[in-house]
Design an enzyme around this catalytic site. Structure first.
Site, mmCIF file in Angstrom:
data_model
loop_
_atom_site.group_PDB
_atom_site.id
_atom_site.type_symbol
_atom_site.label_atom_id
_atom_site.label_comp_id
_atom_site.label_asym_id
_atom_site.label_seq_id
_atom_site.Cartn_x
_atom_site.Cartn_y
_atom_site.Cartn_z
ATOM 1 C CB CYS A 121 10.060 127.883 82.396
ATOM 2 S SG CYS A 121 11.802 128.254 82.055
ATOM 3 N N GLY B 144 13.694 120.405 69.742
ATOM 4 C CA GLY B 144 14.113 119.996 68.397
ATOM 5 C C GLY B 144 13.589 118.613 68.038
ATOM 6 C CG ASN C 249 6.347 129.075 80.812
ATOM 7 O OD1 ASN C 249 6.343 127.896 81.172
ATOM 8 N ND2 ASN C 249 7.437 129.694 80.411
ATOM 9 N N GLY D 123 6.731 120.500 69.773
ATOM 10 C CA GLY D 123 7.860 119.661 70.160
ATOM 11 C C GLY D 123 8.498 119.063 68.923
ATOM 12 N N GLY D 124 9.496 119.741 68.394
ATOM 13 C CA GLY D 124 10.292 119.175 67.308
ATOM 14 C C GLY D 124 9.659 119.171 65.936
#
Lengths: 294, 307
Positions: free
Chosen positions: B133, B220, B130, B246-247
């Site tokens: 973030c 979302g 990661n 992503g969503g």
């Protein structure tokens, strides 16, 4: 959807020795029909939902996480305290005020409609020994879980004359269930913001007046409270100052509702965070650091 | 009878039964959702970020809903790598699915330390690094926002990692393709994108930010078009497999990502909306391939026609 797959998320070794946060059991995702809808007051709704699964397992303090719409807006589920349960009829109620998009949509649900619900979730209120003097302090919609707790206590044989219920609301119309309270023989004290019934002012101040004026042994009090955050912050301060035991049920923004995302945390006095969904929603008021969330 | 479509995908020698993963931070350590879905139906679980030391995370409120999305500023709350290995990994090791451990750090040394501690562990299939973030002051996006630091971080982790690695990229950059090429050059085995977009919500009455951290990461359905465009650009610019997220809310969304060039996908915020989303998408992909007479999911990857 797999309707009845369940596991115990946290298995308490011994419920009696480790009671407060031990009640995370039997979470399930269910399709639950709406049985009836009652409009109790302007913008205050009570939905009766049909679920043997939840009614059999729910304890006072538990909540359900409801998908209120099928589109992306609103996106997330909304948490609602379980307000009452009827095991014999396999149904339970939620009580809510319309405050935004989510509750607006839910208020439009009609009998027969099926809701996608996660539940029962969270821990529950710990019942006191029957020797204790019980005080329930509700502000506005804080009545939702406390009504369940109250009726549960009566069903468990608690003496209503040893229970004091303090209920504060905006005005007398929002003081729900006055007739039912009267029948229950509980000692009821009400306050309203506008003075339309009971004493004018905050329920927390009526509570304070009662515990300092009423020859109460603070050590022998078992206090339970739910309401707006500022009110619970005040209850927490009073619990620390007067040394009575106090359990509060918290409400926060919530995403997953199952303990995975750590989005709904509350800060404790020791500086750590706990999840309202998985470690709560019921907390010891003395252990919460409300100054950090108010 | 036609044979069952093949949903399996192999990345860096790791064979996944299907291309649907659950995204880091949205699925805890798996056990939180164990009551609600059959974990063995997933392609794999990417667990919540693990750091060298335990992290309490950011002050609340940590989440707020926005139109067709949500902002979060959790701040990498986690128990730290030692307790992760002792308390969380045993549950994951027992699951009949692939396990990807997401690793974060404040410094490159911390990333390296965490990976060294994970190296001897059984039951881990890959690591997701990661470097994206947006909700921590040190580390995270600080590495992922520039080519040099992203490259250095991934290179040093790759050198000592006993597992294949995925670099998780941020959309909060000038050119995500450059970053993708930098981490590819550093030896990453795969790339996942996108992490959340930096966003903000304001309470007008209080004249204060809604989130305790002031800003947060947007996720979302609101970010799906952004994610899709970035996946398409990156997939066309690198040779390593791309994992798109992503969503993604349903099978249709998932198919768009495969066409754009993703070899696998991750389901994040949708887990909060409906915990069955990932399993529903696995079933939906199966149905789609069967209906269209497509033998393998890999046959769809990058098949977007733009001319």
């Amino acid at each position: 959807m797999n309707n009845q797959r369940t596991i115990t998320l946290i298995q308490p070794n011994n419920r009696d020795s480790e009671p407060p946060l031990a009640n995370r059991y039997m979470l399930s995702q269910l399709s639950i029909p709406v049985l009836s809808k009652n409009i109790l007051q302007e913008k205050i709704f009570r939905l009766t939902l049909s679920s043997a699964y939840i009614s059999q397992r729910a304890k006072p303090g538990n909540f359900v996480h409801i998908r209120v719409g099928s589109t992306g807006n609103p996106l997330l589920r909304r948490p609602f305290s379980i307000h009452s349960v009827d095991i014999s009829k396999s149904r339970f109620d939620i009580l809510f005020r319309v405050v935004g998009k989510g509750t607006e949509l839910l208020s439009q649900a009609n009998p027969g409609e099926v809701l996608d619900i996660l539940g029962p979730i969270g821990n529950s209120f710990i019942l006191p020994p029957k020797s204790k003097e019980v005080m329930l302090v509700a502000g506005g919609m804080g009545i939702a879980p406390l009504w369940f707790l109250f009726t549960h206590m009566l069903a468990k044989g608690f003496d209503p004359s040893r229970i004091t219920f303090l209920f504060g609301a905006k005005n007398k119309r929002e003081l729900l269930y006055l007739e039912k309270f009267k029948k229950s023989k509980v000692k009821l004290l009400v306050t309203t913001d506008d003075g339309s019934l009971g004493s004018k002012g905050l329920v927390t101040e009526a509570f304070l007046k009662d515990i300092i004026g009423g020859n109460r042994d603070h050590q022998n009090l078992a206090v339970y409270s739910c309401g707006p955050e500022m009110m619970l912050a005040r209850m927490s301060d009073l619990a620390k100052e007067y040394g009575f035991s106090c359990q509060v049920s918290l409400e926060t923004n919530m995403a997953c509702g199952v303990g995975a995302c750590w989005g709904c945390v509350v800060k404790l006095s020791d500086g750590t965070y706990q999840r309202v969904c998985a470690d709560g929603p019921v907390f010891d008021a003395q252990k919460i650091n409300f100054s950090k969330i108010a | 009878m036609k044979p069952k479509p093949d949903l399996s995908v192999t990345i860096a020698g790791v064979k996944f039964p299907n291309p649907v993963l659950v995204a880091s931070g949205t699925f805890g350590y798996g056990e939180e959702y164990g009551a609600l879905i059959d974990l063995s139906k997933l392609g794999g679980i990417v667990c919540k970020s693990v750091t060298l030391l335990p992290r309490e995370g950011n002050p609340p409120p940590r989440t707020v809903e926005t139109p067709s999305g949500m902002l979060n500023a959790i701040g990498l709350t986690n128990v730290g790598v030692d307790r992760f290995i002792q308390e969380k990994l045993p549950f994951l090791q027992k699951q009949k699915t692939r396990i990807i451990v997401n690793v974060a750090g404040r410094t490159i040394e911390e990333y390296v330390e965490v990976v060294k501690k994970l190296n001897p562990c059984k039951g881990i299939d890959m690591l997701e690094i990661n470097i994206s973030c947006p909700n921590v002051k040190e580390g995270g996006l600080a590495f992922g926002a520039r080519c040099e630091s992203a490259q250095t971080c991934i290179k040093q982790v790759k050198e000592i990692s006993g597992f294949p690695i995925i670099a998780k990229l941020s959309p909060n950059v000038t050119d995500i393709v450059e970053i993708a090429q930098a981490v590819e050059g550093a030896g990453t085995d795969a790339i996942s994108l996108i992490n959340t977009l930096v966003g903000m919500a304001i309470d007008v009455e209080k004249r204060r930010p809604v989130l305790g951290n002031i800003t947060g990461g947007l996720s979302g359905p609101a970010i799906k078009p952004v994610a899709l465009a970035m996946v398409w650009k990156v997939a066309n610019a690198v040779k390593v497999p791309v994992i798109g997220l992503g969503g993604i809310m349903n099978t249709q969304d998932a198919l768009e990502f495969f066409l754009a060039g993703a070899s696998m996908i991750q389901i994040g915020t949708a887990n909060f909306v409906d915990p069955q989303t990932s399993v529903n998408i696995v079933n939906g992909l199966n149905r789609y391939l069967k209906e269209k007479g497509i033998e393998r999911i890999t046959d769809l990857v990058g098949k977007l026609e733009t001319k």
